[in-house]
Design a protein around this motif. Structure first.
Motif, PDB file in Angstrom:
ATOM      1  N   MET A 330       0.746  -1.129   0.047  1.00 43.51           N
ATOM      2  CA  MET A 330      -0.136  -0.084  -0.012  1.00 43.51           C
ATOM      3  C   MET A 330       0.761   1.243  -0.156  1.00 43.51           C
ATOM      4  SD  MET A 330      -2.864  -1.231   2.665  1.00 43.51           S
ATOM      5  CE  MET A 330      -3.918   0.246   2.584  1.00 43.51           C
ATOM      6  N   VAL A 331       2.077   1.081   0.189  1.00 44.33           N
ATOM      7  CA  VAL A 331       2.969   2.064   0.072  1.00 44.33           C
ATOM      8  C   VAL A 331       3.819   2.356  -1.137  1.00 44.33           C
ATOM      9  CG1 VAL A 331       4.956   3.336   1.437  1.00 44.33           C
ATOM     10  CG2 VAL A 331       3.313   2.054   2.329  1.00 44.33           C
ATOM     11  N   ASP A 332       4.683   1.548  -1.503  1.00 36.97           N
ATOM     12  CA  ASP A 332       5.686   1.586  -2.700  1.00 36.97           C
ATOM     13  C   ASP A 332       5.884   0.083  -3.023  1.00 36.97           C
ATOM     14  OD1 ASP A 332       7.364   2.868  -4.398  1.00 36.97           O
ATOM     15  OD2 ASP A 332       8.142   4.020  -2.773  1.00 36.97           O
ATOM     16  N   TRP A 333       6.680  -0.154  -4.286  1.00 32.81           N
ATOM     17  CA  TRP A 333       7.157  -1.333  -4.727  1.00 32.81           C
ATOM     18  C   TRP A 333       8.028  -1.917  -3.834  1.00 32.81           C
ATOM     19  CZ3 TRP A 333       4.328  -2.891  -8.610  1.00 32.81           C
ATOM     20  CH2 TRP A 333       3.773  -2.043  -9.341  1.00 32.81           C
ATOM     21  N   GLN A 334       7.883  -3.000  -3.525  1.00 32.87           N
ATOM     22  CA  GLN A 334       8.669  -3.805  -2.673  1.00 32.87           C
ATOM     23  C   GLN A 334       9.481  -4.936  -3.147  1.00 32.87           C
ATOM     24  OE1 GLN A 334       8.512  -3.336   0.894  1.00 32.87           O
ATOM     25  NE2 GLN A 334       7.445  -1.560  -0.172  1.00 32.87           N
ATOM     26  N   SER A 335       9.000  -5.398  -4.630  1.00 33.93           N
ATOM     27  CA  SER A 335       9.860  -6.452  -5.208  1.00 33.93           C
ATOM     28  C   SER A 335       9.924  -6.129  -6.715  1.00 33.93           C
ATOM     29  CB  SER A 335       9.692  -7.658  -4.783  1.00 33.93           C
ATOM     30  OG  SER A 335      10.149  -8.657  -5.540  1.00 33.93           O
ATOM     31  N   LEU A 336      10.964  -6.049  -7.301  1.00 34.34           N
ATOM     32  CA  LEU A 336      11.092  -6.015  -9.004  1.00 34.34           C
ATOM     33  C   LEU A 336      12.157  -6.859  -9.341  1.00 34.34           C
ATOM     34  CD1 LEU A 336      10.729  -2.700 -10.859  1.00 34.34           C
ATOM     35  CD2 LEU A 336      12.494  -4.437 -11.417  1.00 34.34           C
ATOM     36  N   ALA A 337      11.531  -7.759 -10.412  1.00 35.16           N
ATOM     37  CA  ALA A 337      12.565  -8.653 -11.282  1.00 35.16           C
ATOM     38  C   ALA A 337      12.259  -8.630 -12.642  1.00 35.16           C
ATOM     39  CB  ALA A 337      12.779  -9.982 -10.610  1.00 35.16           C
ATOM     40  N   VAL A 338      12.710  -7.801 -13.356  1.00 37.37           N
ATOM     41  CA  VAL A 338      12.308  -7.505 -14.897  1.00 37.37           C
ATOM     42  C   VAL A 338      13.625  -7.628 -15.736  1.00 37.37           C
ATOM     43  CG1 VAL A 338      11.419  -5.673 -16.174  1.00 37.37           C
ATOM     44  CG2 VAL A 338      10.372  -6.134 -13.946  1.00 37.37           C
ATOM     45  N   ASP A 339      13.487  -8.214 -16.661  1.00 30.73           N
ATOM     46  CA  ASP A 339      14.387  -8.247 -17.707  1.00 30.73           C
ATOM     47  C   ASP A 339      14.064  -7.957 -19.216  1.00 30.73           C
ATOM     48  OD1 ASP A 339      16.716  -9.557 -16.002  1.00 30.73           O
ATOM     49  OD2 ASP A 339      15.199 -11.189 -15.830  1.00 30.73           O
ATOM     50  N   GLY A 340      14.973  -7.406 -20.024  1.00 31.26           N
ATOM     51  CA  GLY A 340      14.656  -7.054 -21.397  1.00 31.26           C
ATOM     52  C   GLY A 340      16.026  -6.500 -22.133  1.00 31.26           C
ATOM     53  N   LEU A 341      15.624  -5.952 -23.218  1.00 31.57           N
ATOM     54  CA  LEU A 341      16.614  -5.425 -23.925  1.00 31.57           C
ATOM     55  C   LEU A 341      16.585  -3.908 -24.551  1.00 31.57           C
ATOM     56  CD1 LEU A 341      16.441  -8.350 -26.669  1.00 31.57           C
ATOM     57  CD2 LEU A 341      18.107  -8.240 -24.907  1.00 31.57           C
ATOM     58  N   VAL A 342      17.641  -3.167 -24.607  1.00 32.61           N
ATOM     59  CA  VAL A 342      17.400  -1.640 -24.875  1.00 32.61           C
ATOM     60  C   VAL A 342      18.636  -1.756 -26.015  1.00 32.61           C
ATOM     61  CG1 VAL A 342      16.769  -1.164 -22.654  1.00 32.61           C
ATOM     62  CG2 VAL A 342      19.333  -1.316 -22.789  1.00 32.61           C
ATOM     63  N   GLY A 343      18.739  -0.528 -26.500  1.00 37.54           N
ATOM     64  CA  GLY A 343      19.498  -0.032 -27.695  1.00 37.54           C
ATOM     65  C   GLY A 343      19.542  -1.043 -28.592  1.00 37.54           C
ATOM     66  N   LYS A 344      20.712  -1.550 -29.175  1.00 36.59           N
ATOM     67  CA  LYS A 344      20.657  -2.401 -30.158  1.00 36.59           C
ATOM     68  C   LYS A 344      20.864  -4.101 -29.807  1.00 36.59           C
ATOM     69  CE  LYS A 344      23.214   0.971 -32.973  1.00 36.59           C
ATOM     70  NZ  LYS A 344      24.333   0.941 -33.979  1.00 36.59           N
ATOM     71  N   GLY A 345      19.925  -4.307 -28.798  1.00 32.46           N
ATOM     72  CA  GLY A 345      19.852  -5.614 -28.152  1.00 32.46           C
ATOM     73  C   GLY A 345      20.532  -5.993 -27.120  1.00 32.46           C
ATOM     74  N   VAL A 346      20.894  -4.833 -26.502  1.00 36.37           N
ATOM     75  CA  VAL A 346      21.495  -5.185 -25.230  1.00 36.37           C
ATOM     76  C   VAL A 346      20.544  -5.604 -23.881  1.00 36.37           C
ATOM     77  CG1 VAL A 346      23.353  -4.194 -23.705  1.00 36.37           C
ATOM     78  CG2 VAL A 346      23.486  -3.543 -26.145  1.00 36.37           C
ATOM     79  N   PRO A 347      20.984  -6.732 -23.192  1.00 33.86           N
ATOM     80  CA  PRO A 347      20.110  -7.030 -22.150  1.00 33.86           C
ATOM     81  C   PRO A 347      20.530  -5.835 -20.998  1.00 33.86           C
ATOM     82  CG  PRO A 347      21.820  -8.843 -22.830  1.00 33.86           C
ATOM     83  CD  PRO A 347      22.262  -7.429 -23.575  1.00 33.86           C
ATOM     84  N   LEU A 348      19.132  -5.887 -20.333  1.00 38.79           N
ATOM     85  CA  LEU A 348      18.953  -4.952 -19.160  1.00 38.79           C
ATOM     86  C   LEU A 348      18.237  -5.579 -18.025  1.00 38.79           C
ATOM     87  CD1 LEU A 348      18.472  -2.245 -17.884  1.00 38.79           C
ATOM     88  CD2 LEU A 348      16.171  -2.214 -18.955  1.00 38.79           C
ATOM     89  N   SER A 349      18.756  -5.657 -17.005  1.00 41.62           N
ATOM     90  CA  SER A 349      18.154  -6.404 -15.709  1.00 41.62           C
ATOM     91  C   SER A 349      17.787  -5.091 -14.750  1.00 41.62           C
ATOM     92  CB  SER A 349      19.196  -7.227 -15.331  1.00 41.62           C
ATOM     93  OG  SER A 349      18.498  -7.872 -14.145  1.00 41.62           O
TER      94      SER A 349
END
Length: 373
Positions: A330-349
């Motif tokens: 009810m206050v804020d984000w407590q847990s986040l585990a997200v992966d993706g790609l940025v720029g020219k396919g560079v991994p982002l975690s």
């Protein structure tokens, strides 16, 4: 009256009556135990008001063992100023100016009336035969405001729809417990607001919704089908309601398109009031959420799983193949585990986790410029 077939073993009597007077007297005649035509309607002559001009026709054989099955009967009435309590979903019918046709198979009523205080055009059909496809059917056309929608079991729409809606509805009573409400809603005169999506439609902007609502024991059970097209929003899905029929328990939208989003969303509400969401789709736009100011108020707890083709975080910042899970209290984000790609396919975690009681955000990528946009 007249008799005919006098040269046969069984003569026939054709009886015709014309009368004017209170509607209650007509109902009392049709509800007579020997006719028993409208017993299933639950209409009591003492409860109905108004005036009627009626033509009643009966044809039957002159025989000692006469039974109701041998009798052909028909009635036509012009009804004025009719008041009938609790006729549809507990709503009273008032100011009825209608024409009624009735025989042993059923009853048809057409005209104008107020239903639940809403001026409507009304077509009402009753089937008297046990094997009929439905018991009752009401075709209703009228303009329903916020209060009228609540009276017809659509309370759960209140946070999202404000103002008059031009409704074209079909209410069908299938048996003693089950009903459905289906139809189309012209949303042009109403305002729509889906705050959790950052989307709204002002009155005057065209919009159309189609729905099918399942009702049991006079309580809304589920919005089995819902489509909305308004402004840039196109949505198609279904909604499950809570036991009281006035709140949303869960939902599934196979298509949710608006702004820069093309999503499929499924979710339900937990016992603590929090929401569990599964969001997939070809593209999403999270700029509304990133730019939204924190008002300091308690937030809706969330548990979100995402799998999106692309996500726009800024005008020139796109994350592709985004997958992960986010959890908020009810206050804020407590847990986040997200992966993706940025720029020219560079991994982002990206990770939010507690370390020694302190929440820490970690962003890891070999393309820092793209990751920090």
């Amino acid at each position: 009256f007249r008799t005919f077939d006098l040269d046969t073993e069984i003569e026939l009597l054709d009886l015709e009556l014309v009368a004017t007077g209170p509607v209650a007297e007509v109902v009392g005649l049709l509800d007579h135990p020997r006719l028993d035509l409208i017993k299933g309607l639950g209409i009591k002559s003492k409860n109905i008001k108004g005036n009627a001009a009626t033509r009643l026709v009966m044809k039957f054989p002159l025989r000692k063992d006469l039974k109701f099955d041998h009798v052909d009967i028909g009635a036509a009435s012009s009804l004025r100023g009719v008041v009938l309590p609790g006729v549809a979903l507990g709503n009273d019918l008032t100011d009825g100016d209608m024409v009624l046709h009735l025989d042993k198979r059923g009853m048809d009523v057409k005209g104008t009336a107020k239903l639940g205080a809403v001026p409507t055009q009304l077509e009402w059909t009753e089937n008297f035969n046990a094997g009929a496809a439905f018991i009752s059917r009401y075709v209703i056309k009228g303009i329903a405001d916020d209060a009228a929608r609540a009276r017809f079991g659509l309370d759960f729409l209140a946070p999202y729809v404000k103002g008059p809606v031009d409704a074209d509805l079909l209410i069908t009573k299938h048996d003693a417990k089950r009903m459905t409400l289906a139809g189309a809603l012209n949303l042009k005169g109403a305002g729509l607001s889906f705050a959790d999506l950052g989307w709204r439609k002002l009155p005057g902007v065209s919009g159309l919704a189609r729905l099918r609502l399942a009702i049991e024991n006079d309580k809304a059970k589920a919005l089995e089908r819902l489509t909305i097209q308004a402004g840039d929003l196109k949505a198609a899905g279904s909604i499950t309601l809570g036991p009281e029929g006035k709140s949303i328990a869960g939902f599934e939208f196979g298509s949710l398109v608006y702004g820069g989003n093309d999503l499929r969303v499924k979710g339900h509400y937990r016992a603590d009031g929090g929401a569990v969401l599964n969001i997939v789709g070809t593209k999403g736009d999270i700029r509304y959420y990133l730019n939204k100011r924190d008002d300091g108020k308690a937030k809706l707890p969330l548990d979100i799983t995402v799998n999106l083709g692309t996500v726009r975080a800024a005008p020139d910042a796109v994350i592709s193949k985004l997958r992960g899970r986010l959890q908020r209290n009810m206050v804020d984000w407590q847990s986040l585990a997200v992966d993706g790609l940025v720029g020219k396919g560079v991994p982002l975690s990206m990770r939010i986790a507690r370390e020694k009681g302190v929440r820490k955000l970690r962003i890891m990528s070999n393309d820092a410029g793209a990751a920090l946009k």
